[in-house]
Design a protein around this motif. Sequence first.
Motif, short mmCIF file in Angstrom:
data_model
loop_
_atom_site.label_atom_id
_atom_site.label_comp_id
_atom_site.label_asym_id
_atom_site.label_seq_id
_atom_site.Cartn_x
_atom_site.Cartn_y
_atom_site.Cartn_z
N VAL A 1 0.82 -1.01 0.01
CA VAL A 1 -0.38 -0.02 -0.23
C VAL A 1 0.90 1.63 -0.05
CG1 VAL A 1 -2.34 0.75 1.22
CG2 VAL A 1 -1.93 -0.89 0.83
N TYR A 2 1.49 1.26 1.59
CA TYR A 2 2.68 2.27 0.75
C TYR A 2 4.00 2.11 0.72
CZ TYR A 2 -1.64 4.09 3.23
OH TYR A 2 -2.99 4.43 3.83
N THR A 3 4.64 2.63 -0.49
CA THR A 3 5.91 2.88 -0.86
C THR A 3 5.90 4.24 -0.64
OG1 THR A 3 6.12 0.81 -1.94
CG2 THR A 3 7.85 2.27 -2.26
N THR A 4 7.21 4.54 0.34
CA THR A 4 7.37 6.01 0.90
C THR A 4 9.37 5.94 0.43
OG1 THR A 4 5.85 6.00 2.43
CG2 THR A 4 6.75 7.37 2.10
N LEU A 5 9.44 7.04 0.02
CA LEU A 5 11.14 7.32 -0.12
C LEU A 5 11.23 8.89 0.79
CD1 LEU A 5 9.65 6.80 -2.85
CD2 LEU A 5 11.60 7.60 -4.24
N SER A 6 12.05 8.82 1.25
CA SER A 6 12.58 10.21 2.79
C SER A 6 13.65 10.64 2.02
CB SER A 6 12.06 9.65 3.58
OG SER A 6 11.06 9.04 4.22
N THR A 7 14.39 11.59 2.00
CA THR A 7 15.63 12.44 1.55
C THR A 7 15.80 13.72 2.42
OG1 THR A 7 14.84 11.55 -0.65
CG2 THR A 7 16.96 13.17 -0.14
N GLY A 8 15.96 13.01 3.36
CA GLY A 8 16.81 14.37 4.06
C GLY A 8 15.81 15.12 5.26
N PRO A 9 15.66 16.03 5.67
CA PRO A 9 14.53 16.67 7.03
C PRO A 9 13.89 17.76 5.98
CG PRO A 9 16.57 18.15 6.87
CD PRO A 9 17.55 16.30 6.07
N LYS A 10 12.51 18.43 6.54
CA LYS A 10 11.17 18.98 5.77
C LYS A 10 12.66 20.29 5.38
CE LYS A 10 9.46 21.77 9.56
NZ LYS A 10 8.54 22.17 10.26
N ARG A 11 11.44 20.35 4.13
CA ARG A 11 12.40 21.47 3.40
C ARG A 11 11.61 22.65 3.29
NH1 ARG A 11 14.23 17.57 -0.03
NH2 ARG A 11 14.75 16.40 0.80
N ALA A 12 13.53 24.07 3.38
CA ALA A 12 12.45 25.72 3.59
C ALA A 12 10.75 25.45 3.64
CB ALA A 12 13.22 26.47 3.11
N GLY A 13 10.17 25.77 4.16
CA GLY A 13 8.53 26.54 3.79
C GLY A 13 7.49 24.95 4.15
N ASP A 14 8.22 23.43 4.56
CA ASP A 14 7.30 22.49 4.33
C ASP A 14 6.73 22.57 5.81
OD1 ASP A 14 8.04 21.34 1.91
OD2 ASP A 14 9.33 19.52 2.72
N LEU A 15 5.17 22.42 6.12
CA LEU A 15 4.46 21.97 7.21
C LEU A 15 4.41 21.25 8.36
CD1 LEU A 15 1.69 24.39 5.34
CD2 LEU A 15 3.77 25.65 6.22
N ASP A 16 5.08 20.12 7.09
CA ASP A 16 4.79 19.17 8.47
C ASP A 16 6.26 18.01 7.94
OD1 ASP A 16 4.30 18.20 6.09
OD2 ASP A 16 2.49 17.51 6.81
N GLY A 17 6.24 17.37 8.79
CA GLY A 17 8.23 16.60 8.61
C GLY A 17 8.82 16.47 9.69
N PRO A 18 9.63 15.79 9.19
CA PRO A 18 10.69 16.09 10.77
C PRO A 18 12.07 17.12 9.71
CG PRO A 18 11.28 14.23 9.37
CD PRO A 18 10.40 14.68 8.90
N GLU A 19 11.90 18.05 11.54
CA GLU A 19 13.15 18.59 11.32
C GLU A 19 14.66 18.13 10.99
OE1 GLU A 19 12.57 21.43 14.68
OE2 GLU A 19 10.34 21.33 14.01
N ASN A 20 14.97 17.17 11.35
CA ASN A 20 16.04 15.72 11.38
C ASN A 20 15.72 14.87 11.62
OD1 ASN A 20 17.21 18.10 13.65
ND2 ASN A 20 15.76 17.10 15.09
N TYR A 21 17.34 14.14 10.28
CA TYR A 21 16.92 13.36 9.99
C TYR A 21 17.93 12.43 9.64
CZ TYR A 21 17.17 10.13 5.15
OH TYR A 21 16.65 8.89 4.87
N HIS A 22 18.10 10.91 10.14
CA HIS A 22 19.33 10.60 10.06
C HIS A 22 19.72 9.21 10.15
CE1 HIS A 22 21.16 12.71 13.47
NE2 HIS A 22 20.08 13.51 14.50
N VAL A 23 20.30 8.78 9.47
CA VAL A 23 20.93 7.38 8.93
C VAL A 23 21.81 6.15 9.43
CG1 VAL A 23 20.72 5.64 6.86
CG2 VAL A 23 19.82 8.20 6.69
N VAL A 24 21.22 5.42 10.18
CA VAL A 24 22.19 4.71 11.04
C VAL A 24 22.97 3.19 9.80
CG1 VAL A 24 23.68 3.62 13.25
CG2 VAL A 24 21.40 5.48 12.93
#
Lengths: 474, 223
Positions: A273-296
Amino acid sequence: MSVHPTSPEFKSNAHGALHSPSLQKAMGNVEKGFIEKRRIAAEALPEFEALRDSARDIKNHTLAHLDLYLEAFEKRVLEAGGHVHWAADAAEANAIILDICQKAGARTVTKGKSMISEEIGLNAHLEANGIKPIETDLGEYIIQLRGEAPSHIIAPAIHVNKEEVEADFRRVHTHLDAKRDLTAPTSLLAEARGELRARFLAADVGITGANFLVAETGTSIIVTNEGNGDLTQILPKTHVVVASIEKITPTLNDVAQILRVLGRSATGQEMSVYTTLSTGPKRAGDLDGPENYHVVLLDNGRSAMLGTEFEDMLRCIRCGACMNHCPVYHAIGGHAYGWVYPGPMGAVLTPSLIGVDQGGHLPNASTFCGRCESVCPMRIPLPKMMRHWREREFERHLTARTTRWALRAWAFAATHPKLYGLGTRIATRALSFLGRKKGRFTSLPLAGGWTTWRDMPAPEGSTFRTEWKKRGRK
Amino acid sequence: MSSRDAILARVRRSIGSSGADLTRRATVIDRLTRRPKSVIPARGQLPPDERTALFCAKAEAVFASVKRVQSATEVPEAVVSYLRSNNLPQAVRMGADGRLSALPWNTQRQLIVAVGPSAGDDLVCVSYADAGVAETGTAILTSGPHNPTTLNFLPDHHLIVVHAGTIAGDYETVWAQLRDRFGVGVLPRTVNMITGPSRSADIEQTLLLGAHGPRSLHLIVVG
Ligand code: SF4
């Protein structure tokens, strides 16, 4: 949770599983749920076999250039404003994630389903340090309430029956009306949805795994059906991805190839149902999404598998098809394997990751019927690799003394044909005489492991070699 | 040595390469720039009308509902009639996307339209897809200031407007469009590929719709 393997006790685990009526009932759902669906989905796509070849080739190419694709991936994540951490082993990964959570001032973290987090025992580590991890995948939520490990890599609570889920929900959700009706599975699902909604919105950090890490764009991809992984990675201020290094895939086009075999092999879905691509934290102007993005990025034994006879195992995309089609898995379930990864893929992976002294029994849990390899979308030669482990185990003298003694005696006899002929003629006649009434044995000395579960047919009265000679003369 | 360098060194040792190996580097750069496509299923490679029909059929097969309209101006009416037939209040939330705000919402007098991300208390949200993929009935949405991702996951009902002209045969075609729009190697924070409403089979392998994401997915296909 899954930190202390019980794989060395595989035999007694399996014995217990075979004697558990509730487990045996639940395991019936594996065949019902998966096999037919996969077959229909595979047959509905004429290019399915060609896509399996393509998926295999992509991963082989990636593994041969893994260092370079890892560097390319890291570069893109940094460009997109994310952070990359490298963890040599479970302890280092746990320390990195705890540090991120502590810096974020986290009290609760939500989690999407991640086998890597099970592999490193992340929940126990967070809990020991005062942070509450909340599993949000329905199956993971159920087993977290029960204090259990997953018994299947994509259906973690497959060993649990509906009545048991109801009992767990009543035990834990004590603030709800005790008289509520939970007999229908839909009401259980609705209750879990309601309970977890508030947790999603309150969590400080969201932790997910990844089905793919894309070198082309520095993207982590999760493939799910419930939507819990997405709520985990968009609502909290910090999104942490924990994934092992072989999840790297060169390009989005390569991802599309593997996606087409993943869902079909796993659940018989043409696309999850959901295939989701996440790239970096939220961008300037984005109203939601994470402020920090870490990959371990976790190694934990993968780099040591490269270049060995177990390298093929690194193509695994954790679809679960091999266990869904495994007669041994159907009989004993996932917990008997004693660690995080069950079934044929677990039998190969577990000794690689935690050592043959711990996981050495698992490669014996095979009838070598070959169904796992025939359905594996990545064409991993699972039976061959289980044989490699058996050979290694034998070389390391870890096999039971009776087995070693018997194999040596056989080897001696087999290299002395006259003696071999004499021995087998005597044994065949003796067995034939003893079993002449029923044509089969329901118990045999030294072979209880066989005859407890099935009868041993009695020989017809003469050996293969004698028969062969007779035919040669005709 | 940092763990990063130690891991990369171990990988190189196992592969049997020094890392300075120019052929291997050239191979990697070549793949990342050429991005070979390999096997593309024939089923989506159709003329536009049949492609749209396949998209709708595939979406319905995974329990999405589909409404086809001739032009974008009919979208507000389609939204209202969906709300009515599902006994839902006349209220929706959506992003500030120009493709949505350009629609004649004022023709639907009772409808209340809220704009902005969802905090979890909206029954119905409306989004505009960047593309559809016919081979599996998948809608593709990208995040941005005017397209908050929470709209796609928090409501009970998710309505997605898909322009028929954006329905591609396969995923690879959509990747190429994203590269043209955002640049090579660059993506927005979130790209969602959505195929049907949320579901779970975690209780005794029985398929149940409406797990943590939307319980219903309604596609309004324009054109
Ligand atoms: S070994 Fe193959 S079949 Fe088993 S989980 Fe991995 S990819 Fe799937």
